[in-house]
Design a protein around this motif. Structure first.
Motif: not given
Lengths: 276, 147
Positions: B84-87, B101-106
């Protein structure tokens, strides 16, 4: 479930047959290259030579022997892979025994009171039963040395509600199934002479037919298993079959089942790649 | 990338389906669907945060698919999520207001309802990955430290 001896000797027999067929095909293929008798008319002594005379006798049959051999030899090879090499089934048995040891070594009692069986998915099978011949799980290997022969087969069609047994339900559902589930009452201890009510309860909770349960009870000296766990098995990331653990204990711990399976899953999936 | 974190103790998600005779059957996610280990790390140019997942079997070829701000590397045969790559290009990790937390939620939201659905991603596996990441939030520790 076929005996190990039967499987090993068939595998070796097919290997020998495939080599012989390939050799025969090759010899007849070479014979087609032999010169015509008319071409050798200038030197009649050549026709008397054993090799040339033999090639001349084979040549008329080469047109059907060579194509037949080129079909039969790969067919035998395919059949060999379908049966699986003896060493593959040796590793599979070690894996099943390992699960058995991890789960049941601490319990006393006979070995057959707790069993680990590997079922393989077949798209179709020949049989005389009222069900269509598509989507079945057939037993191919079992832990231990006793009660290794079983004829139990379970349906695993694409429609989950038509799957039978813990094996079929876990395979079609693509998940770990434990019976009795967490918080569910234990399955009744069934022996020959069990009441209809108990048989009905047992069959519905083990996803089997009442008549099937009755047939299994006939002349059985011990009670039917009281707990089950089904774990799907994959090969090359595709569903291949299912492992079913059955036990005389009234419950099976899902976490322990999963841990024991994880220790052998990678090896099992790898070696079964060699079986078509 | 951070250290591999073992996930074998993570509880597999449960699901229900209809079995024989219309009975409801409770099953647990297949061990093949549960990641056995994971690790996370920020790319050297700090434009992306990557989570890598390991399974019982390895070596499956993958294909990449965009899911909003995420890019998923999905197994070609199984549909399982391997990476999983978060941009973070538009939201650099140094930016004020970016919350881990925002990234984790996304990530959790995307895994719950991937845009491409079952066509690309195995939903059972997506649930299992979500459960595994909830079990080991330390996978995001590099992100938290960068922030």
């Amino acid at each position: 479930m076929q005996g190990e001896g039967w499987r090993a000797s068939t595998y070796v027999g097919l290997q020998v047959a495939a080599v012989i067929v390939a050799l025969v095909g090759g010899i007849f293929g070479l014979a087609t290259g032999a010169p015509e008798a008319s071409e050798l008319a200038h030197d009649a002594s050549l026709l008397q030579t054993t090799g040339v005379a033999w090639a001349q006798s084979l040549r008329p049959h080469a047109w059907w022997v060579v194509p037949l051999a080129s079909v039969v030899a790969p067919g035998l090879h395919w059949l060999r892979r379908w049966i699986g090499a003896p060493w593959v089934w040796g590793v599979v048995n070690v894996a099943l025994n390992s699960i058995h040891a991890q789960l049941f070594d601490e319990y006393d009692g006979p070995e057959h009171a707790h069993r680990v069986t590997l079922f393989r998915y077949r798209k179709w099978r020949l049989g005389f039963d009222p069900w269509p011949s598509f989507g079945w799980l057939v037993p191919v290997a079992r832990s231990g040395h006793t009660t290794r022969s079983t004829r139990a087969r379970f349906r695993a069609p694409s429609e989950p509600s038509h799957a039978t047994g813990v094996a079929g339900t876990a395979f079609v559902g693509r998940g770990i199934l434990v019976v009795p589930g967490n918080g569910d009452p234990a399955l009744p201890a069934l022996t020959s002479g069990a009441t209809d009510k108990k048989i009905r309860d047992y069959s519905s909770r083990s996803f089997t037919d009442e008549n099937w349960v009755r047939a299994r009870l006939k002349g059985r000296p011990r009670s039917l298993p009281r707990s089950f766990a089904g774990i799907p098995v994959e090969v090359s990331e595709q569903p291949w079959g299912v492992i079913v653990i059955d036990s005389a204990n009234p419950s099976i711990d899902r976490e322990r089942v999963e841990k024991s399976f994880r220790t052998i899953a990678g090896t099992l999936s790898k070696v079964l790649e060699g079986v078509i | 990338m951070g250290q591999w974190i073992e996930l074998t103790e993570a509880k597999p998600p449960q699901f229900t389906q209809h079995g024989a005779k219309g009975l409801k059957v409770n099953l647990y996610a297949s061990p093949y669907d549960m990641p056995v280990a994971a690790r996370g790390g920020i790319s050297p140019d700090r434009t992306g945060f990557t989570i890598e997942l390991r399974y019982l079997t390895e070596g499956e070829p993958t294909t990449d698919r965009d899911e909003g701000m995420l890019r998923l590397s999905v197994g070609r045969r199984s549909g399982r999520i391997h990476r999983i790559r978060v941009n973070l290009a538009e939201r650099p990790v140094d930016a004020v207001g970016l919350q881990v937390q925002e990234i984790q939620d996304e990530v959790a939201h995307t895994l719950r309802s991937p845009r491409h659905g079952e066509q690309l991603t195995d939903l059972r596996n997506a649930d299992a990955v979500r459960a595994a990441l909830e079990f080991a939030p330390q996978i995001y520790s590099e992100l938290a430290q960068a922030h």
